[in-house]
Design a protein around this motif. Structure first.
Motif, PDB file in Angstrom:
ATOM      1  N   TYR A  58       0.829  -1.209   0.000  1.00 51.32           N
ATOM      2  CA  TYR A  58       0.000   0.000   0.000  1.00 51.32           C
ATOM      3  C   TYR A  58       0.864   1.260   0.000  1.00 51.32           C
ATOM      4  CZ  TYR A  58      -3.845  -3.137   1.282  1.00 51.32           C
ATOM      5  OH  TYR A  58      -4.777  -4.150   1.309  1.00 51.32           O
ATOM      6  N   GLU A  59       1.972   1.232   0.726  1.00 51.37           N
ATOM      7  CA  GLU A  59       2.844   2.401   0.770  1.00 51.37           C
ATOM      8  C   GLU A  59       3.510   2.659  -0.581  1.00 51.37           C
ATOM      9  OE1 GLU A  59       4.803   2.593   5.090  1.00 51.37           O
ATOM     10  OE2 GLU A  59       4.517   0.536   4.380  1.00 51.37           O
ATOM     11  N   ALA A  60       3.950   1.588  -1.238  1.00 46.79           N
ATOM     12  CA  ALA A  60       4.562   1.741  -2.556  1.00 46.79           C
ATOM     13  C   ALA A  60       3.566   2.323  -3.556  1.00 46.79           C
ATOM     14  CB  ALA A  60       5.089   0.393  -3.039  1.00 46.79           C
ATOM     15  N   ILE A  69       2.261  15.131  -8.366  1.00 46.92           N
ATOM     16  CA  ILE A  69       3.161  16.257  -8.154  1.00 46.92           C
ATOM     17  C   ILE A  69       3.935  16.598  -9.424  1.00 46.92           C
ATOM     18  CG2 ILE A  69       5.246  17.003  -6.901  1.00 46.92           C
ATOM     19  CD1 ILE A  69       2.682  17.111  -5.260  1.00 46.92           C
ATOM     20  N   SER A  70       4.380  15.563 -10.147  1.00 42.52           N
ATOM     21  CA  SER A  70       5.230  15.786 -11.314  1.00 42.52           C
ATOM     22  C   SER A  70       4.441  15.995 -12.599  1.00 42.52           C
ATOM     23  CB  SER A  70       6.167  14.592 -11.504  1.00 42.52           C
ATOM     24  OG  SER A  70       5.431  13.421 -11.845  1.00 42.52           O
ATOM     25  N   GLY A  71       3.175  15.549 -12.619  1.00 43.28           N
ATOM     26  CA  GLY A  71       2.387  15.621 -13.844  1.00 43.28           C
ATOM     27  C   GLY A  71       2.724  14.532 -14.841  1.00 43.28           C
ATOM     28  N   GLU A  72       3.536  13.549 -14.440  1.00 42.44           N
ATOM     29  CA  GLU A  72       3.889  12.432 -15.305  1.00 42.44           C
ATOM     30  C   GLU A  72       3.234  11.153 -14.774  1.00 42.44           C
ATOM     31  OE1 GLU A  72       8.024  12.056 -16.201  1.00 42.44           O
ATOM     32  OE2 GLU A  72       8.374  14.216 -16.095  1.00 42.44           O
ATOM     33  N   ASP A  73       3.066  10.182 -15.640  1.00 43.41           N
ATOM     34  CA  ASP A  73       2.316   8.973 -15.292  1.00 43.41           C
ATOM     35  C   ASP A  73       3.259   7.912 -14.724  1.00 43.41           C
ATOM     36  OD1 ASP A  73       0.314   7.192 -14.988  1.00 43.41           O
ATOM     37  OD2 ASP A  73       0.093   6.691 -17.112  1.00 43.41           O
ATOM     38  N   TYR A  74       3.344   7.843 -13.387  1.00 41.89           N
ATOM     39  CA  TYR A  74       4.170   6.840 -12.713  1.00 41.89           C
ATOM     40  C   TYR A  74       3.282   5.758 -12.113  1.00 41.89           C
ATOM     41  CZ  TYR A  74       8.288   9.838 -13.060  1.00 41.89           C
ATOM     42  OH  TYR A  74       9.339  10.582 -13.533  1.00 41.89           O
ATOM     43  N   TRP A  75       3.811   4.523 -12.058  1.00 40.57           N
ATOM     44  CA  TRP A  75       3.078   3.425 -11.443  1.00 40.57           C
ATOM     45  C   TRP A  75       4.058   2.348 -10.982  1.00 40.57           C
ATOM     46  CZ3 TRP A  75       2.876   4.243 -16.819  1.00 40.57           C
ATOM     47  CH2 TRP A  75       3.469   3.252 -17.608  1.00 40.57           C
ATOM     48  N   LEU A  76       3.584   1.431 -10.150  1.00 39.63           N
ATOM     49  CA  LEU A  76       4.358   0.234  -9.852  1.00 39.63           C
ATOM     50  C   LEU A  76       4.342  -0.651 -11.087  1.00 39.63           C
ATOM     51  CD1 LEU A  76       4.744   0.839  -6.861  1.00 39.63           C
ATOM     52  CD2 LEU A  76       3.804  -1.409  -6.337  1.00 39.63           C
ATOM     53  N   SER A  86      13.823  -5.984   3.853  1.00 36.40           N
ATOM     54  CA  SER A  86      14.294  -6.047   2.465  1.00 36.40           C
ATOM     55  C   SER A  86      13.137  -5.871   1.482  1.00 36.40           C
ATOM     56  CB  SER A  86      15.022  -7.370   2.206  1.00 36.40           C
ATOM     57  OG  SER A  86      14.161  -8.471   2.420  1.00 36.40           O
ATOM     58  N   ALA A  87      12.097  -5.149   1.885  1.00 36.05           N
ATOM     59  CA  ALA A  87      10.945  -4.921   1.013  1.00 36.05           C
ATOM     60  C   ALA A  87      10.911  -3.467   0.567  1.00 36.05           C
ATOM     61  CB  ALA A  87       9.644  -5.266   1.742  1.00 36.05           C
ATOM     62  N   GLY A  88      11.019  -3.241  -0.748  1.00 33.24           N
ATOM     63  CA  GLY A  88      10.960  -1.901  -1.311  1.00 33.24           C
ATOM     64  C   GLY A  88      10.302  -1.943  -2.683  1.00 33.24           C
ATOM     65  N   PHE A  89      10.685  -1.021  -3.565  1.00 35.16           N
ATOM     66  CA  PHE A  89      10.050  -1.008  -4.893  1.00 35.16           C
ATOM     67  C   PHE A  89      10.825  -0.076  -5.813  1.00 35.16           C
ATOM     68  CE2 PHE A  89       8.407   2.607  -2.652  1.00 35.16           C
ATOM     69  CZ  PHE A  89       8.078   3.581  -3.588  1.00 35.16           C
ATOM     70  N   ARG A  90      10.540  -0.186  -7.116  1.00 36.41           N
ATOM     71  CA  ARG A  90      10.967   0.799  -8.105  1.00 36.41           C
ATOM     72  C   ARG A  90       9.761   1.186  -8.931  1.00 36.41           C
ATOM     73  NH1 ARG A  90      15.772  -0.703 -10.959  1.00 36.41           N
ATOM     74  NH2 ARG A  90      16.079  -2.413  -9.483  1.00 36.41           N
TER      75      ARG A  90
END
Length: 951
Positions: free
Chosen positions: A802-804, A814-821, A941-945
């Motif tokens: 949920y945080e990712a 904020i950036s106006g660009e389309d970001y996603w997991l 060891s749990a993160g994301f890009r």
């Protein structure tokens, strides 16, 4: 002393009081004790010692600075009486071993070194608390679980006694000035009181019975160990010095061995970082073997500076936590105003928090905090950095003593300063920490010094040592040795001598040169699950950093030899340089650190060190931008072409699990994926912008989770643990069957399951609820305040799905660009490029990623990009190892079905993690490996890009 007992009697022996450097004489029987400020007949002294033992053995006995009391009985203990008691014991040691040990314990209890912790404003929980007080908390570094569930946890400890109860041997780690020695000395005092009290004496109101109560403390300084002295011989020598009547060395060794066999010793070895450098590796191997062979029931505790410990002892690690902001603020108020919320303390806190961010970090250690408030009390202002803090503090101490009467002639402070810096530098060169023979110290001190104005000032070594003790630069050992009151003070004085040598043209490069290349880096001696230590040190690092604070141009001399140390100097002294020069040096340092990170000839220990320093200095790979009042960082991205892509594993792949099969085609559109996992620096923008308080960015389930509520349609993770516990509790043989089938490792079966099934249901529920608390709102990632994981250049960890997802939604807005997991298929296509087994190719190489395998396993997250040769051909880093990366996709059997809408943010079910973390093996870091997890779960060891629309 209690009013019913006289404190002194006439000096019937005719002796006059003389200075403390003159040997005093003691006579047993009815003769008088002379040459002391307190003069007692032999009978009175004997009676005083008996009274001291009786008080210390009583229920509720407490030792405060200058007094011993139990109930309404009290005995005043000044320095002269302490000396007299010691000389009495040496002249008339107890007849048997028990009597001698009781005498030793009684002296330990009144020795200012062991109750002086109260003047250092550091206490442990329980017992007497000084005001102002600082009560430490601690963290045990523990490894739990196996495979993708493996975690290195920092388990909070309220008291050092918790670590003593749990571990037969451990090393206590802290920052310089963090209170390591104080904690060991306080522990020695606790053990001494418990031994004197004995098992038949009741305990105080807040005390509990402990298996440790009968352990005899033996506090030793590792700086006193000879270069080729074995642990047992060293401990026996220290025992002889501490316990009068122990006989010769051979007899003392037999006595120590017997006490170890009887499980009666608590050995406290202070300041591993101050051990002599000569033959150091062999001595550490000896201590490692000694710890491994320690008979059960004894205790062995070491202390060491955190950055100087390389795991060479192979024992449990326990860290002293930094003081938190509330502790710092309250201490300042109590110290400066005498109350918790006074105006001077409030002004100090505002100056520290708003104007002196670097000093605020220092204030987390008791030694620096006391120094800060002392300087602020005198000047109503704070210096810009640590070196000038020392300079101001030392000037104050000289000023305090200058107007006093001393037993020796006063010497100009500037001359004392110069002479003491020569002594400190010689002690640093010797590598013997803070303790040397007094005769050696006198030889090192100059008979005269020349001041900057050309004046020559006599500096008789004996007078210098006496004045340095009065000024509190040197401790009053009374045993023929000399040491600075704190190793940091020695390093400060040595820094001034270092600068004089540099100006004189001396070549100092040998002080700064340490191994960095892979072909020169020594093997790290550590326990199986200990973190990989930083590169070896020379012992001159803190001295050099303090010198750079006094003379910023020192950076130019250090940088070609040791770029990492130069960066640390820049962090210390940058504020003092001209703005243009500062920017130039910062850019130069950033460039050198990045060069190290991408150079595969540099050992991973040095690459990681460079990345961590880069995070503190400012990582140019992550450029900060603003949208109105909100700061954000756009992640560096790599374009991935669309078209036909193959994912999954072939049927004949022996490493592949069934859920990786069959290998099949997908057709993603063109997109971009993050060059690195999202870092703490990036995620910090979201936290600072109030992302945890604005539910707009959170999925439907995420909003429930954020408030600490159960997510509709999802099983509570705590319920799963309880259900599994009941199953294993009813049939423990299921654990054996799972281990035999490969579904569970032996270590995972042991920890946690075989531990948990031995507990009551109530205790298990309490533990699981601690892991998964109910109705507790979340405000930041789980490891956000953990120094092991929160460097700006490390990937953000401790995140649930949920945080990712919330971060991606926030950055897109904020950036106006389309970001996603990224979807699972997008992640695998970017990692494999159609066919690679690992991001770099088909051949396994443990040196190309941060995983559990290989001799250089890190056992923690590393700054992103620390394994440049593990990147994909198009430059995507850390796709294997370091962290598990959440994807947007729900788990489903292959082949992947685009029509199943697996990326629905509100769809129930498990979510896919990819890439393997630092605790994963080669099977798990393969590009095709699929791991699934509850979207509410998190670990270290749990993160994301991120992914983004193609430009």
């Amino acid at each position: 002393m209690d009013s019913s007992h006289p404190t002194s009697s006439p000096n019937t022996g005719g002796g006059a009081h003389v200075g403390r450097d003159v040997e005093t004489h003691i006579f047993i029987g009815r003769d008088s004790v002379t040459n002391l400020t307190v003069n007692l007949t032999g009978a009175e002294l004997e009676e005083t010692v008996a009274r001291l033992l009786a008080l210390l053995s009583a229920q509720g006995a407490r030792v405060r600075a200058g007094e011993v009391h139990a109930g309404d009985q009290r005995l005043d203990v000044n320095g002269a009486l302490v000396d007299a008691v010691r000389q009495y014991q040496q002249a008339a040691p107890g007849g048997d071993q028990q009597a001698r040990i009781r005498q030793y314990l009684a002296y330990l209890c009144i020795d200012p070194d062991f109750h002086g912790w109260q003047q250092r404003y550091v206490s442990l929980s329980g017992g007497y608390r000084a005001v102002p007080e600082l009560t430490h908390s601690y963290s045990a570094i523990l490894v739990r679980g196996e495979g993708p569930q493996r975690k290195i946890e920092r388990v909070p400890l309220d008291d050092i006694r918790d670590a003593l109860d749990e571990h037969a041997a451990f090393v206590l780690l802290a920052q310089p000035g963090g209170g390591k020695t104080t904690v060991l000395q306080r522990t020695a005092l606790d053990r001494a009181l418990a031994c004197l009290r004995g098992p038949d004496i009741g305990r105080g109101e807040n005390e509990k019975e402990s298996d440790l109560d009968g352990l005899i403390p033996l506090f030793v300084r590792l700086s006193a160990q000879e270069v080729r002295e074995r642990p047992l011989a060293f401990l026996a020598r220290m025992w002889r010095e501490a316990v009068p009547g122990s006989g010769d060395q051979s007899r003392a060794e037999e006595e120590v061995k017997a006490l170890l066999r009887e499980k009666r010793l608590c050995i406290l070895c202070d300041a591993l970082n101050e051990s002599r450098r000569e033959n150091y590796a062999d001595r550490m191997l000896d201590w490692r073997a000694f710890a491994a062979e320690l008979p059960g029931g004894n205790r062995l505790i070491f202390s060491c500076r955190k950055l100087d410990y390389g795991g060479e002892l192979g024992v449990q690690q326990v860290e002293i936590d930094d003081l938190d902001k509330e502790q710092i603020r309250e201490f300042a108020c109590r110290y400066l105003d005498g109350e918790p919320d006074g105006p001077q303390g409030a002004a100090f806190w505002q100056a520290l928090a708003r104007e002196h961010g670097d000093l605020l970090e220092l204030a987390g250690t008791p030694y620096y905090l006391q120094m800060l408030v002392e300087v602020y009390a005198a000047d109503a202002a704070l210096p810009p950095h640590r070196a000038q803090l020392f300079e101001a503090f030392v000037t104050q101490l000289f000023g305090r003593e200058q107007g006093k009467r001393h037993a020796v002639p006063w010497i100009d402070p500037a001359a004392q300063h110069l002479a003491l810096s020569d002594l400190a530098y010689a002690m640093q060169e010797l590598g013997a920490g803070t303790q040397v023979k007094a005769a050696w110290a006198r030889e090192c001190l100059p008979q005269a010094v020349t001041l900057p104005d050309g004046a020559t000032v006599p500096t008789p070594p004996g007078d210098l040592l006496a004045l340095a003790r009065s000024t509190s630069f040197l401790g009053n050992q009374g045993d023929g040795t000399v040491k600075f009151t704190h190793h940091l003070m020695q390093e400060y004085f040595a820094a001034e001598a270092l600068l004089r040598r540099l100006v004189a043209g001396e070549d100092l490069r040998a002080l700064w040169r340490v191994p960095a290349r892979a072909d020169e880096m020594p093997t790290a001696e550590r326990g199986e699950w200990d973190p990989l230590p930083p590169p070896p040190t020379r012992g001159w690092e803190e001295t050099t950093i303090l010198a750079a604070g006094l003379y910023p141009d020192l950076y130019a001399a250090i940088e070609p030899v040791n770029p990492a140390l130069a960066a640390r100097c820049l962090l210390e002294s940058g504020a003092e340089t001209r703005e243009e020069e500062e920017r130039k040096r910062v850019k130069q340092s950033q460039a050198r650190l990045l060069e190290r990170m991408v150079d595969v000839a540099i050992h991973v220990r040095s690459r990681v060190e460079a990345g961590l320093l880069l995070g503190r200095l400012g990582d140019p790979r992550f450029v900060r931008q603003r949208a109105g009042d909100v700061e954000f960082i756009l992640p560096p991205m790599i374009e991935i072409p669309g078209g036909d892509a193959m994912i999954g594993s072939d049927a004949d792949d022996d490493l592949a699990d069934d859920d990786e099969k069959p290998r099949h085609a997908v057709s993603p559109a063109a997109y971009a994926i993050g060059r690195y996992p999202v870092t703490n620096a990036e995620y910090g923008c979201f936290v600072n912008a109030g992302g945890y308080q604005d539910e707009r960015y959170w999925t439907t389930g995420g909003r429930y989770w954020l408030r600490g509520e159960k997510v509709p349609g999802e099983e509570d993770p705590a319920d799963w643990w309880i259900r599994a516990w009941k199953r294993f509790k009813q049939d423990p043989t299921e654990l054996d069957r799972r281990v035999a089938s490969g579904a569970m490792t032996e270590r995972e079966a042991d920890n946690p399951w075989r531990i948990l099934i031995g507990w009551s249901e109530e205790r298990v529920i309490a533990q699981v609820r601690e892991w998964y608390p109910e109705n507790v709102a979340v405000h930041e990632p789980r490891f956000w305040r953990d120094s092991a994981y929160n460097n700006p250049s490390q990937p953000v960890t401790g995140l649930c799905w949920y945080e990712a997802m919330a971060y991606a939604a926030w950055l897109a807005e904020i950036s106006g660009e389309d970001y996603w997991l990224p979807a699972e298929a997008e992640w695998e296509w970017a990692a494999r490029g159609g066919g690679r087994i690992f991001p770099w190719g088909n051949n396994w190489d443990p040196e190309r990623c941060n995983s559990l395998e290989g001799e250089n396993r890190v056992m923690g997250s590393t700054p992103v990009g620390s394994y440049p040769h593990g990147a994909t051909p198009d430059g995507i880093h850390d796709l294997a190892g370091n962290i598990w990366e959440w994807t947007a996709s729900r788990y489903a059997a292959y082949p992947y079905d685009p029509a199943a809408n697996l990326e629905d943010p509100d769809g129930p079910g498990l979510r896919i993690c990819r890439g393997g973390g630092w605790a994963a093996n080669r099977k798990m870091v393969r590009c095709a490996y699929r791991n699934w997890n509850d979207p509410r779960n998190w670990n270290s060891s749990a993160g994301f890009r991120l992914a983004r629309s193609s430009l």
